[in-house]
Design an enzyme around this catalytic site. Structure first.
Site: not given
Ligand SMILES: Nc1ncnc2c1ncn2[C@@H]1O[C@H](COP(=O)(O)OP(=O)(O)OP(=O)(O)O)[C@@H](O)[C@H]1O
Ligand SMILES: [Mg+2]
Lengths: 111, 146
Positions: B48, B52, B106
């Site tokens: 995860e 990200n 996502r």
């Molecule tokens: N390393 C990062 N750099 C910049 N923004 C981030 C980062 N990690 C998370 N985010 C932000 O936080 C939000 C939520 O992250 P999360 O992993 O919970 O969901 P997602 O990646 O959008 O979807 P999923 O993980 O379910 O595929 C992301 O949509 C993004 O906007």
């Molecule tokens: Mg994610």
């Protein structure tokens, strides 16, 4: 990662094989959607027996297929989930969108 | 507390490296004899955080991902995953279940998965500088005589 599709009557079954993550999800999605759009099934079965890993990209994949099926009244079944995969699905509440069974035993029924 | 064993790596934020990153961390942690469930929890959380970095932090670019794993006595594992990407303006909001800025397919559940599979998660982020996600997991330490 590979997908094998079987069609019989109203049902399409996708046998998924390998790891489901952000890298592999797109290819899996395209194969399933091609089969769904040609066969217009009332039941889509995603068989996870050979899936060795899944993260939230797999949750997105299942939710997306639910959204594809449900407007035309199609149902989604998920079968043969390993404990790791079932744990991820349960956390995401996928048992509210689809019938999920863990290796043959049905544990949640869609309302 | 000083770590008993440490592993560091830097790898390109390419989606083809997602699998390698989680497997490499799991292989290093394996020497503590974790249960299958603990190991898959760790793999999932690492996947995860690394995803990200690739999807959100660097988007269309390829940037470096820094991973540090520290093993302490009594089965304590600490993992840090850092990027030098765009940063997160509101970390609290980003961590809410179903919150996503990516749309498409996502689910917005990556942080929810990390929180539930690890004992503790801490996110430090600066807009324009990058993000560090730190995890902590205490392994159950089964007896060594089996
Ligand atoms: N390393 C990062 N750099 C910049 N923004 C981030 C980062 N990690 C998370 N985010 C932000 O936080 C939000 C939520 O992250 P999360 O992993 O919970 O969901 P997602 O990646 O959008 O979807 P999923 O993980 O379910 O595929 C992301 O949509 C993004 O906007
Ligand atoms: Mg994610």
């Amino acid at each position: 990662m590979s997908v094998r599709i079987e069609c019989s009557g109203e049902a399409v079954t996708a046998y998924l094989d390998g790891e489901i993550d952000h890298h592999t999800a797109k290819g899996i999605r395209e194969e399933i959607d091609a089969a769904v759009n040609t066969n217009l099934p009332t039941l889509l079965i995603l068989d996870f027996r050979d899936v060795t890993f899944m993260d939230s990209s797999g949750i997105g994949l299942v939710m997306g297929r639910y959204k594809l099926l449900s407007p035309r009244g199609g149902e989604l079944h998920i079968t043969n989930t390993s404990p790791q995969i079932f744990k991820v699905m349960k956390l995401a509440g996928l048992n509210r969108l689809a019938v999920i069974d863990k290796g043959g035993r049905r544990v949640e029924i869609k309302k | 507390m000083k770590s008993k064993n440490e592993f560091k790596m830097t790898l390109d934020g390419r989606s083809s490296n997602e699998s390698f990153a989680r497997v490499a961390v799991a292989a290093f942690v394996s020497q503590l004899d974790p249960t299958i469930e603990e190991l898959s929890d760790i793999k999932t959380a690492v996947s995860e955080a690394v995803t990200n970095c690739i999807v959100h932090a660097y988007k269309e670019k390829i940037g470096p991902i820094f991973i540090t794993v520290k093993l302490f006595g009594e089965g304590l594992v600490r993992i840090k995953i850092r990027d030098k990407g765009c940063g997160i303006p509101d970390v609290k909001k980003a961590m809410e279940p179903l919150y996503t800025t990516a749309g498409g397919e996502r689910a917005g559940l990556g942080f929810a998965v990390m929180e539930s599979f690890m004992d503790k998660i801490h996110v430090h982020s600066t807009v324009g500088k990058g993000t560090t996600v730190s995890f902590r997991k205490q392994l159950s330490l089964r007896s060594a005589d089996d």
